[in-house]
Design a protein around this motif. Structure first.
Motif, PDB file in Angstrom:
ATOM      1  N   LYS A 117       0.781  -3.450   6.177  1.00 54.41           N
ATOM      2  CA  LYS A 117       1.885  -3.349   5.220  1.00 54.41           C
ATOM      3  C   LYS A 117       3.236  -3.422   5.932  1.00 54.41           C
ATOM      4  CE  LYS A 117      -0.740  -0.523   1.940  1.00 54.41           C
ATOM      5  NZ  LYS A 117      -0.800   0.791   1.258  1.00 54.41           N
TER       6      LYS A 117
ATOM      7  N   SER B 123       0.097  -2.640  -3.409  1.00 57.42           N
ATOM      8  CA  SER B 123       0.280  -1.246  -2.989  1.00 57.42           C
ATOM      9  C   SER B 123       1.019  -0.435  -4.035  1.00 57.42           C
ATOM     10  CB  SER B 123       1.057  -1.177  -1.675  1.00 57.42           C
ATOM     11  OG  SER B 123       0.211  -1.430  -0.598  1.00 57.42           O
TER      12      SER B 123
ATOM     13  N   VAL C 224       4.206   2.210   0.382  1.00 52.50           N
ATOM     14  CA  VAL C 224       4.396   1.054   1.250  1.00 52.50           C
ATOM     15  C   VAL C 224       5.233   1.505   2.448  1.00 52.50           C
ATOM     16  CG1 VAL C 224       5.262  -1.313   1.404  1.00 52.50           C
ATOM     17  CG2 VAL C 224       4.329  -0.470  -0.760  1.00 52.50           C
TER      18      VAL C 224
END
Length: 187
Positions: free
Chosen positions: A57, A116, A125
């Motif tokens: 991420k 997410s 995130v």
């Protein structure tokens, strides 16, 4: 007898764009590898959720930001023209491929962020020393849509990257007209 050296002019991309191109290439390859690896790991492996997902991420956000910076610089820079030795269809394919590569380099991370943000069990995130706000409501049905889009578009990006590399190598090693060597403009 003196050896004649051909000069093709100053048709290299500016240094900032060349550095960003290669940084983006490394990030995208790393992201594709990490995404492919992490989804195949057992859910029982703590590193899957403690390291792989958060790192994927973070670097996804970094990739997105890098592309935005690259596009901003490109918009203010005079870029080298396509080599004269390329056929019109090659110029058109190259232009379309570049638009698609940039578009996917933006959309794929946005779909990851959307995954997410909407996943009910997501812890957010991360972006290195902070967390980004989740702007979308939690909804596992939407999560599934974003998950499918993220995966499908990532594989599409991989295909385009491979075609991009093959095209550059073709022009470098197979074209009779040395002016078509577009790779040297990025080195």
């Amino acid at each position: 007898m003196e050896e004649r050296v051909e000069h093709f002019g100053t048709d290299k991309y500016p240094l900032a764009l060349r550095l960003l191109h290669w940084a983006r290439a490394l990030l995208i390859f790393g992201q594709l590898w990490m995404g492919w690896t992490m989804v195949r790991l057992s859910d029982d492996l703590p590193a899957k959720f403690d390291w792989y997902y958060p790192t994927h991420k973070e670097f996804g956000v970094l990739t997105f930001l890098l592309v935005v910076v690259q596009l901003a610089i490109r918009s203010r820079t005079t870029l080298p023209a396509s080599p004269d030795g390329l056929a019109n269809w090659e110029k058109k394919c190259s232009k379309a491929a570049h638009y698609l590569l940039y578009s996917l380099a933006i959309v794929v991370p946005l779909m990851g962020y959307s995954m997410s943000s909407t996943y009910t069990q997501s812890d957010g995130v991360p972006f290195f020393f902070t967390h980004l706000p989740e702007l979308l409501p939690k909804n596992d049905n939407w999560f599934k849509v974003f998950q499918w889009l993220h995966k499908t578009l990532a594989y599409t990006l991989l295909l385009l990257v491979v075609l991009h590399i093959l095209g550059a190598l073709k022009h470098r090693f197979l074209d009779a007209d040395r002016r078509n060597d577009v790779l040297r403009r990025m080195l």
